[in-house]
Write an enzyme that holds these catalytic residues in place. Structure first.
Site, PDB file in Angstrom:
ATOM      1  N   GLU A  40      -7.711   6.553   0.248  1.00  0.00           N
ATOM      2  CA  GLU A  40      -7.825   5.634   1.484  1.00  0.00           C
ATOM      3  C   GLU A  40      -7.887   6.195   2.607  1.00  0.00           C
ATOM      4  O   GLU A  40      -7.506   7.481   2.749  1.00  0.00           O
ATOM      5  CB  GLU A  40      -6.635   4.986   1.404  1.00  0.00           C
ATOM      6  CG  GLU A  40      -6.116   3.843   2.339  1.00  0.00           C
ATOM      7  CD  GLU A  40      -4.938   3.158   2.654  1.00  0.00           C
ATOM      8  OE1 GLU A  40      -4.499   2.199   2.961  1.00  0.00           O
ATOM      9  OE2 GLU A  40      -3.989   3.851   2.164  1.00  0.00           O
ATOM     10  N   LYS A 110      -8.607  -4.601   1.713  1.00  0.00           N
ATOM     11  CA  LYS A 110      -6.934  -4.589   1.389  1.00  0.00           C
ATOM     12  C   LYS A 110      -6.424  -6.011   1.570  1.00  0.00           C
ATOM     13  O   LYS A 110      -6.503  -6.428   2.968  1.00  0.00           O
ATOM     14  CB  LYS A 110      -6.534  -3.440   1.899  1.00  0.00           C
ATOM     15  CG  LYS A 110      -4.912  -3.229   1.885  1.00  0.00           C
ATOM     16  CD  LYS A 110      -4.365  -1.968   2.652  1.00  0.00           C
ATOM     17  CE  LYS A 110      -2.907  -2.004   2.383  1.00  0.00           C
ATOM     18  NZ  LYS A 110      -2.408  -0.883   3.197  1.00  0.00           N
ATOM     19  N   CYS A 151      -3.825   1.036  -2.045  1.00  0.00           N
ATOM     20  CA  CYS A 151      -2.402   1.440  -1.398  1.00  0.00           C
ATOM     21  C   CYS A 151      -1.181   0.572  -1.538  1.00  0.00           C
ATOM     22  O   CYS A 151      -0.799   0.192  -2.876  1.00  0.00           O
ATOM     23  CB  CYS A 151      -2.596   1.936  -0.047  1.00  0.00           C
ATOM     24  SG  CYS A 151      -1.254   3.335   0.343  1.00  0.00           S
TER      25      CYS A 151
END
Length: 264
Positions: A40, A110, A151
């Protein structure tokens, strides 16, 4: 196919970060990887005021990794970067996937954002600076149906179950997990996602210190559908590789048909 996870220590110098990422991709290609996965925020991890101007999907960041994929002849998952968002205050946290011809084949933004308010202890609102994605993505990488995530998504099992239902056999998790949560939760959550969805999990993490006063956990790893860690990076910048064996995955799904047996 052989997969490499690239563990790096991105900081507040974009040029240095991209050079480090390119070096890791070269090492992955030399190790015979078909796919290399970066962590990330490859472009920048540092104080907010110093962040470079966010780019569109077809900007310089994309061009850099398209060229790397083409030169090395491998699939490149470029971790994630700060994509220009829907308004001046927010970016998207976006993954880009390139094929060996250097073509951008898929993007993922995300979905889950970390917002927490504990009076007297911590106040952090990721949603103030990052806009959420709205699309769960399964794409083919070298013929393997692959579910994408980033994440904090890791804490939401319903996303991964949806990806598995949509056909994913490999789940990719670029991350910058913090040290204090990573040491207790990172491996546990990754192995759980592998076991419950009977998928390979490929997780590339940032490691080490970055401003302002944060430390990333690292321990990038590749996990098979039984939940066994088949490769794990030591505590430093570098790569590790493992082979994705779809015949093993299919055998496991046949012998323990939990996906086929689900009722909800």
């Amino acid at each position: 196919m052989r997969v490499a996870v690239c563990q790096m220590n991105a900081r507040d110098d974009r040029t240095v970060n991209l050079a480090a990422a390119r070096d890791l991709l070269g090492r992955a290609a030399a190790a015979g990887a078909t796919l290399a996965v970066l962590p990330e925020y490859v472009d920048y991890l540092g104080p907010g005021p110093g962040m470079p101007k966010p780019e569109p999907v077809d900007g310089e960041f994309s061009a850099f990794f398209a060229e790397a994929a083409r030169e090395l002849g491998i699939w490149v998952h470029a971790g994630s970067f700060h994509e220009a968002g829907p308004d001046p205050e927010r970016t998207f946290n976006t993954s880009l996937i390139f094929n060996p011809a250097g073509e951008l084949v898929e993007t993922y933004r995300k979905i889950h954002l970390y917002d927490v308010e504990i009076p007297g202890r911590v106040s952090y609102q990721e949603s103030r600076s990052v806009a959420p994605g709205e699309r769960a993505v399964v794409t083919e990488i070298a013929g393997v149906p692959t579910g994408l995530s980033i994440c904090y998504d890791l804490r939401f099992p319903e996303l991964y179950r949806r990806l598995a239902i949509d056909g994913a056999k490999m789940l990719v998790v670029p991350a910058a997990f913090m040290m204090h949560t990573g040491r207790d939760h990172w491996e546990v959550l990754l192995r759980a996602r592998a076991i419950e969805n009977q998928c390979y999990v490929v997780a590339a993490g940032q490691i080490g210190d970055h401003e302002p006063g944060r430390t990333c956990f690292g321990r990038s790893m590749i996990i098979d559908p039984w939940g066994t860690v088949v490769a794990q990076a030591p505590d430093g910048v570098g790569i590790v590789c493992a082979d994705i064996d779809l015949s093993r995955l299919e055998n496991l799904r046949t012998e323990l048909p939990s996906l086929a047996n689900r009722r909800l």
